[in-house]
Design a protein around this motif. Structure first.
Motif, short mmCIF file in Angstrom:
data_model
loop_
_atom_site.label_atom_id
_atom_site.label_comp_id
_atom_site.label_asym_id
_atom_site.label_seq_id
_atom_site.Cartn_x
_atom_site.Cartn_y
_atom_site.Cartn_z
N GLY A 1 -9.02 14.93 14.33
CA GLY A 1 -8.98 16.35 14.03
C GLY A 1 -10.31 16.88 13.54
O GLY A 1 -10.77 17.95 13.96
N PRO B 1 -8.09 18.98 19.70
CA PRO B 1 -7.88 17.59 19.31
C PRO B 1 -6.86 16.89 20.22
O PRO B 1 -6.02 17.54 20.83
CB PRO B 1 -7.35 17.69 17.89
CG PRO B 1 -6.68 19.03 17.86
CD PRO B 1 -7.49 19.92 18.75
N ASN C 1 -3.94 21.34 11.75
CA ASN C 1 -4.85 21.36 12.89
C ASN C 1 -5.88 20.24 12.84
O ASN C 1 -6.56 19.98 13.84
CB ASN C 1 -5.55 22.72 12.97
CG ASN C 1 -4.56 23.85 13.20
OD1 ASN C 1 -3.53 23.67 13.83
ND2 ASN C 1 -4.86 25.03 12.67
N ILE C 2 -6.03 19.61 11.67
CA ILE C 2 -6.90 18.43 11.57
C ILE C 2 -6.12 17.22 11.07
O ILE C 2 -6.71 16.28 10.52
CB ILE C 2 -8.14 18.69 10.68
CG1 ILE C 2 -7.73 19.18 9.29
CG2 ILE C 2 -9.09 19.68 11.35
CD1 ILE C 2 -8.90 19.22 8.30
#
Length: 266
Positions: A251, A261, A142-143
């Motif tokens: 992210g 993002p 997710n980042i």
């Protein structure tokens, strides 16, 4: 339980042969900093004492651990990128290896969110028990990062490659009931019964045959995790590449700004 020692970010409690290691940054959902890693490493060294027969790792407040503390970040390399590789190799990997090599049973008492490196720590333990309201999350994607802390070894070992791919690629929460079904957790208990059940399990292990436990851990490590150190090094190498990407920068910015993002694949 009696407080035995208070570090900056970790509390140690004792009851008979049980040592309880509590991550103690509740306002930050027990997110990891370098200090957390240093404190955990020292706590695990204390766990090697002869009078410690079982270890419980848990979190203060409403989370087990939400992962790395992105607000505090890491020391920077000469190129200005976060020196994630050094943090992993010098501080985080010794924690994970310390749990696996400790010749005593280690219980992860997952009292809430176990995300990122927090998920890795939980899955490194011998037994994973969870509150009904807890969840597990490989949040790295997710980042714009890859799994680390040994999760690329622990999730496949516990849940199989298809589910490991799902967790790593989709970055979705796995509720405790689903984690139990998948094999990520050994037991799941109702929130109001959780602490009593953890206490009973820890007491049972602390009264058990320590030598047998130590031999069993050696067997399981030899079968399931004989390449763990090599896998940890691969994670660190790939993570160093990931933090140099624009997707990682995006992210982190999106996370801190609480927005979705916009990854560009670079």
């Amino acid at each position: 339980m009696e407080l035995e020692h208070a570090y900056e970010t970790v509390n140690l409690y004792r009851r008979g042969g049980e040592l309880r290691i509590e991550l103690n940054r509740p306002d930050a959902l027990n997110a990891w900093t370098l200090q957390v890693g240093h404190d955990l490493n020292d706590a695990l060294r204390r766990a090697e004492a002869d009078d410690v027969r079982a270890v419980v790792i848990t979190g203060a407040g409403r989370a087990f651990s939400s992962g790395a503390d992105l607000k505090q970040g890491f020391e920077a390399t000469e190129s200005g990128h976060p020196d994630v590789g050094a943090a992993l190799r010098d501080v985080y990997h010794p924690v994970i290896l310390g749990v696996r090599h400790l010749p005593k049973p280690v219980i992860a008492a997952v009292n809430g969110a176990a995300a990122g490196i927090g998920c890795s720590l939980a899955l490194a333990c011998d037994l994973v028990v969870a509150r009904e309201s807890a969840y597990f999350l490989l949040a790295f994607v997710n980042i714009g990062l890859v799994p680390d802390g040994g999760s690329s070894a622990f999730v496949p070992a516990r849940a199989g490659l298809p589910r490991a791919a799902e967790m790593a690629l989709l970055g979705e929460k796995i509720p405790a009931a689903q984690a139990l079904q998948w094999g990520l957790a050994n037991r799941v208990w109702a929130d109001d019964a959780f602490q009593d059940e953890v206490d009973a399990l820890a007491a049972r292990l602390a009264a058990g045959p320590t030598g047998s436990y130590a031999g069993t851990k050696r067997q399981l490590n030899a079968w399931g995790y004989q390449r763990l150190e090599e896998q940890l090094e691969l994670e660190a190498t790939l993570q160093e590449q990931s933090v140099r990407s624009g997707d990682f920068q995006e992210g982190v910015s999106a996370f801190l700004q609480k927005r979705a993002p916009e990854f560009r694949g670079a």
